[in-house]
Design a protein around this motif. Structure first.
Motif, mmCIF file in Angstrom:
data_model
loop_
_atom_site.group_PDB
_atom_site.id
_atom_site.type_symbol
_atom_site.label_atom_id
_atom_site.label_comp_id
_atom_site.label_asym_id
_atom_site.label_seq_id
_atom_site.Cartn_x
_atom_site.Cartn_y
_atom_site.Cartn_z
ATOM 1 N N SER A 12 -2.503 0.397 -3.665
ATOM 2 C CA SER A 12 -2.296 -0.273 -3.631
ATOM 3 C C SER A 12 -2.150 -1.925 -4.547
ATOM 4 O O SER A 12 -2.129 -1.806 -5.903
ATOM 5 C CB SER A 12 -3.787 -1.446 -3.018
ATOM 6 O OG SER A 12 -3.530 -0.566 -1.949
ATOM 7 N N SER A 13 -1.324 -2.658 -4.187
ATOM 8 C CA SER A 13 -1.285 -4.248 -4.843
ATOM 9 C C SER A 13 -0.948 -5.497 -4.688
ATOM 10 O O SER A 13 -0.557 -5.083 -3.183
ATOM 11 C CB SER A 13 0.590 -4.139 -5.683
ATOM 12 O OG SER A 13 0.583 -5.361 -6.273
ATOM 13 N N GLU A 14 -1.931 -6.625 -5.006
ATOM 14 C CA GLU A 14 -1.999 -8.067 -4.368
ATOM 15 C C GLU A 14 -1.385 -8.717 -4.850
ATOM 16 O O GLU A 14 -1.420 -8.803 -5.975
ATOM 17 C CB GLU A 14 -3.513 -7.889 -3.794
ATOM 18 C CG GLU A 14 -3.179 -7.188 -2.420
ATOM 19 C CD GLU A 14 -4.869 -7.412 -1.802
ATOM 20 O OE1 GLU A 14 -5.268 -8.563 -2.466
ATOM 21 O OE2 GLU A 14 -5.730 -7.461 -0.714
ATOM 22 N N ASP B 59 1.454 -1.398 -0.014
ATOM 23 C CA ASP B 59 0.043 -0.060 -0.179
ATOM 24 C C ASP B 59 0.941 1.014 0.107
ATOM 25 O O ASP B 59 1.970 1.064 1.090
ATOM 26 C CB ASP B 59 -0.471 -0.049 0.709
ATOM 27 C CG ASP B 59 -2.139 -1.053 1.241
ATOM 28 O OD1 ASP B 59 -2.461 -1.446 0.458
ATOM 29 O OD2 ASP B 59 -2.545 -1.622 2.469
ATOM 30 N N ILE B 60 0.753 1.872 -0.909
ATOM 31 C CA ILE B 60 1.239 3.758 -0.576
ATOM 32 C C ILE B 60 0.560 4.570 0.130
ATOM 33 O O ILE B 60 -0.798 4.719 -0.566
ATOM 34 C CB ILE B 60 1.786 3.966 -2.700
ATOM 35 C CG1 ILE B 60 2.564 2.788 -3.417
ATOM 36 C CG2 ILE B 60 2.375 5.394 -2.582
ATOM 37 C CD1 ILE B 60 3.110 3.204 -4.408
ATOM 38 N N LEU C 28 6.069 13.961 2.285
ATOM 39 C CA LEU C 28 6.322 12.082 1.753
ATOM 40 C C LEU C 28 5.124 11.530 2.412
ATOM 41 O O LEU C 28 4.154 12.077 2.178
ATOM 42 C CB LEU C 28 6.886 12.147 3.673
ATOM 43 C CG LEU C 28 8.014 12.598 3.603
ATOM 44 C CD1 LEU C 28 8.468 12.861 5.285
ATOM 45 C CD2 LEU C 28 9.924 11.976 2.497
ATOM 46 N N TYR C 29 5.579 10.252 1.167
ATOM 47 C CA TYR C 29 4.672 9.076 1.436
ATOM 48 C C TYR C 29 5.137 7.834 2.376
ATOM 49 O O TYR C 29 6.093 7.497 2.687
ATOM 50 C CB TYR C 29 4.192 8.645 0.055
ATOM 51 C CG TYR C 29 3.029 9.527 -0.450
ATOM 52 C CD1 TYR C 29 2.363 9.093 -1.278
ATOM 53 C CD2 TYR C 29 4.318 10.326 -1.037
ATOM 54 C CE1 TYR C 29 1.119 9.976 -1.753
ATOM 55 C CE2 TYR C 29 2.869 11.603 -1.769
ATOM 56 C CZ TYR C 29 1.981 11.081 -2.366
ATOM 57 O OH TYR C 29 1.319 12.166 -3.197
ATOM 58 N N THR C 30 4.244 7.058 2.692
ATOM 59 C CA THR C 30 4.632 5.524 3.191
ATOM 60 C C THR C 30 4.017 4.648 2.152
ATOM 61 O O THR C 30 3.120 4.517 2.012
ATOM 62 C CB THR C 30 4.257 5.137 4.679
ATOM 63 O OG1 THR C 30 3.154 5.523 4.854
ATOM 64 C CG2 THR C 30 4.637 6.740 5.699
ATOM 65 N N VAL C 31 5.206 3.117 1.837
ATOM 66 C CA VAL C 31 4.543 2.176 1.537
ATOM 67 C C VAL C 31 4.989 0.799 2.862
ATOM 68 O O VAL C 31 6.037 0.752 3.534
ATOM 69 C CB VAL C 31 5.946 1.856 0.862
ATOM 70 C CG1 VAL C 31 5.707 0.926 0.107
ATOM 71 C CG2 VAL C 31 5.933 2.880 -0.551
#
Length: 780
Positions: free
Chosen positions: A241-243, A230-231, A275-278
């Motif tokens: 998002s990626s799964e 998730d970003i 800023l982003y969080t991954v």
């Protein structure tokens, strides 16, 4: 940041809820446990101190980060000598006893040290885990095979740190476990330590590609796992998002890569460090088995041969400073609040870049650069194999054995920080750089950097390249970016002879001609001033501190910071300085109170300003107005001194946009206290600077006052250091008292409780005392 006022009952309930929630999350994924508290410490060589059964009850109990060298005392005969600032060296031992939950017996437990100075050896329950000579590097050890689990079963981690071999450095290093420590608990299938790399290969305000590469280490059974990425933006919203389902074999490490597209991202840059969080999560079925959070910035940085540095397609001059890792009076164990205060002042002067001279820094320092919008040159070493004066027994003794591991570890740890735009693999190395032999040593280091991170260029700070002939031998032709210390005209000539070279000033002084080399040459990407702050060491007794900083050790403005403000600030500024002694003798000072009124009659006055016009007044009488010189030099007046008030008024388009005045002080009468921030949280990193200023009856700073100030504090807080910025002060920093220097002194304080009010009082003989209150709050 919000401040919360709650009753004790409500606060306690909130903490219980928070602990429960955190435990519930960690019971499935990884646990990261702060391991800073309750270590036992002693100095000297202690036989058997690594053993589980050793009795350490008589040792001192303390929390880390801890630098025992800064505790002193100063002594001209200390082996650290001029490089280490004449502070103590030797061997220090640390031990920590802890218990582990039986539920974790089937998991993998590692310990992470952000830095131990120096030549550290680590044992768990008497079993030797390893040695790391380089005190600046972060490292980790697997504790799992040697641990005891369950109620009543103890474990002991023992650390021996040895900096007794001296002179080990040209500047102050500190001593001991001077950075943070963590215990990490993961399942057999987990994300590898430093195994996740996140880059933004394509980034614009319309669209960005975020590339996530991660290594999953499986020390358990083979299986099919779900990888979720998730970003998350700064407001907590998931923007992408990626799964995926991943088959991971037993006893293997899988390398996985995903690219994710973010629409209309908020880019990270100097002016707006968004800023982003991954978050990366690994599931077995519906069970979360590991999770990591990585902070990133979406941005595009590049260096061009003709126009220098570009960030998100905007051309910037990197207006940088070099910083050593010490925090002045706190030594090498630097609370983040100290760095916040320092970087805030550097921002005021217009600084936008930091060079980590000349070693890896604490990881939270880079976090702060990310948050505040500084670009960073991340540097590995001060020396390769050749020794340097006053540091003959330093990294040069271990370079051949350790350079590759240390370089790799720094890059793996730091590569996700958006602030880092360039790596440096050496500072003024004295090795023979003749081509091809010297370049081979350079290239093998560059290759290690590129293998771990090929998204940033590599340079080094060349030393007297005209003498070493690297511009003529072919060495510089193969550097991605040519970095040079000082001698700007050589670098200018080199670029103009080789227009395809990308160039940057890796170390520069404060003089006007060096600023003009950056201002007037579009291809000059930037420069890093030596230095941003005065730093401990590299000084000849009785001096203990190198004083080439924009600011002194205590954070006081200096002549060069006032002048730099007029060159680099975006806001209109005027600053008045005068020569301290009659007829242009002495040093530049920023006051109108001479040491001797009777013998001071001819004052040489400079005004630093970026305003179009500056008019100077003495006791309301105009001394004339001067236009801004084309070369940014200061405006000068020779003034017949009169006690009273000198004032400078800056104008743009005929309108007053800035002014400053200084007034002659009378006799010292009282102390005035001020604080850098109004509230504190009870954690290791939060501090406030309390400044004590001696003033006359009218509140004018008494610049010549050197009174002894004594600080007293209530038990809700503690004084962690006192200082005055004087480079020949030998009194140390640990006590409650210090003399003022140029009329001021500081006390750095922390909270000692979770709530309440800290009261600090400053007294001095013959002066009216002052008190100040700091509220303790919860911060998140």
């Amino acid at each position: 940041m919000k401040n919360f006022k709650k009753t004790e009952a409500k606060r306690f309930s909130f903490i219980l809820i928070l602990v429960f929630a955190t435990t519930a999350i960690f019971s499935q994924g990884r646990k990261t446990i702060n391991f800073d508290a309750n270590w036992q410490f002693t100095k000297g060589e202690i036989a058997g101190a690594e053993k589980l059964t050793f009795n350490d009850k008589t040792w001192r109990t303390l929390d880390v980060p801890h630098d025992w060298s800064i505790e002193g005392p100063y002594d001209r005969e200390n082996p650290s000598a001029r490089g280490g600032g004449y502070l103590p060296t030797g061997i220090g031992w640390y031990r920590k006893t802890f218990q582990l939950d039986a539920a974790d017996a089937n998991k993998i437990l590692t310990i992470e040290f952000d830095g131990v100075m120096a030549n550290s050896d680590v044992w768990i329950n008497g079993n030797h885990l390893g040695k790391r000579p380089y005190g600046y590097i972060s490292f980790t050890y697997d504790l799992t095979p040697y641990l005891n689990f369950g109620k009543g079963k103890t474990n002991v981690i023992a650390v021996r740190a040895d900096n007794s071999v001296q002179p080990a450095s040209r500047y102050y290093t500190g001593a001991g476990i001077y950075r943070h420590v963590r215990l990490v608990v993961v399942n057999p299938t987990h994300f590898k330590h430093w195994g996740t790399q996140i880059t933004t290969p394509n980034a614009s305000a319309q669209k960005a590609v975020v590339s996530v590469k991660t290594e999953i280490e499986n020390k358990g059974a083979a299986g099919t796992y779900k990888l979720q990425i998730d970003i998350v933006d700064s407001k907590g919203k998931i923007v992408k998002s990626s799964e995926s389902q991943e088959n991971i074999a037993a006893n293997t490490t899988s390398n996985l890569a995903k690219e994710m597209e973010v629409q209309n991202p908020k880019l990270w840059d100097i002016e707006a460090p968004n800023l982003y969080t991954v978050t990366t999560k690994l599931y077995s079925g519906k069970t979360l088995i590991d999770n990591e959070t990585t902070t990133i910035g979406i941005r595009n940085a590049e260096f061009r041969a003709d126009t220098g540095f570009w960030l998100n397609n905007k051309n910037y001059k990197i207006k940088g400073v070099c910083l050593h890792h010490d925090g002045g009076a706190v030594g090498a164990a630097v609370p983040l609040g100290v760095w916040k205060e320092r970087l805030k002042k550097l921002k005021e002067v217009g600084v936008n870049g930091i060079r980590t001279s000349h070693n890896p820094v604490a990881p939270e320092f880079l976090d702060l650069c990310d948050q505040m919008g500084f670009v960073v040159m991340d540097e590995t070493f001060d020396t390769w194999t050749a020794a340097k004066h006053n540091g003959e027994k330093g990294y040069n003794l271990i370079f051949k054995e350790w350079w590759e591991q240390d370089t790799k570890d720094m890059v793996l740890r730091d590569r996700n920080h958006p602030s880092i735009v360039i790596y440096s693999i050496g500072n003024e190395v004295h090795d023979d750089l003749s081509y091809p032999e010297g370049f081979k040593t350079y290239k093998m280091q560059e290759d290690v950097v590129k293998k771990q991170d090929n998204t940033r260029p590599v340079t080094m700070a060349l030393f007297r390249p005209a003498n070493s002939k690297v511009y003529l031998s072919g060495f510089a032709d193969h550097m991605e970016i040519v970095g040079q210390n000082y001698r700007e005209n050589e670098l200018i000539a080199a670029h103009e002879a080789h227009p395809t070279w990308k160039v940057i000033g890796t170390e520069n002084t404060h003089v006007l001609v060096q600023w003009l080399a950056l201002r007037d040459k579009p291809y000059m990407a930037g420069q890093f001033l030596w230095t941003g702050y005065d730093y401990l060491g590299e000084a000849d007794w009785p001096e203990t501190t190198n004083n080439q900083g924009l600011f002194d050790r205590a954070g006081n403005w200096k002549q060069q910071s006032l002048q730099r403000d007029s060159w680099w600030s975006e806001e209109p500024v005027v600053h008045i300085v005068r020569k301290s002694d009659n007829a242009g003798a002495g040093v530049w000072v920023a006051d109108w109170t001479p040491n001797d009124f009777d013998t001071y009659d001819n004052a040489k006055v400079n005004v630093y300003s970026n305003c179009e016009e500056v008019e100077l007044f003495l006791n309301e009488k105009s001394l004339g107005a001067l236009k801004k010189p084309a070369d940014d030099s200061p405006r000068e007046w020779n003034v017949t001194f009169e006690a009273g008030t000198i004032k400078a008024i800056g104008k743009n388009n005929g309108k007053i946009v800035a002014q400053e005045e200084q007034t002659s002080a009378g006799k010292p009468a009282k102390i005035i206290l001020t604080k850098s921030i109004p509230t504190l949280a009870n954690n290791w990193d939060d501090v406030t600077f309390i400044t004590a200023t001696i003033v006359d009856e009218k509140g004018i700073r008494c610049a010549t006052a050197d009174n002894q100030i004594k600080f007293t504090i209530t038990d809700a807080g503690k004084i962690i250091a006192v200082d005055n910025g004087n480079i020949i002060n030998h009194d140390g920093y640990q006590g409650p008292a210090t003399r003022t220097y140029q009329g001021t002194a500081i006390a750095i304080i922390k909270a000692n409780k979770n709530s309440g009010t800290i009261s600090l009082k400053a007294t001095a003989e013959g002066l009216t005392s002052d008190s100040i209150a700091v509220e303790i709050v919860s911060k998140k």
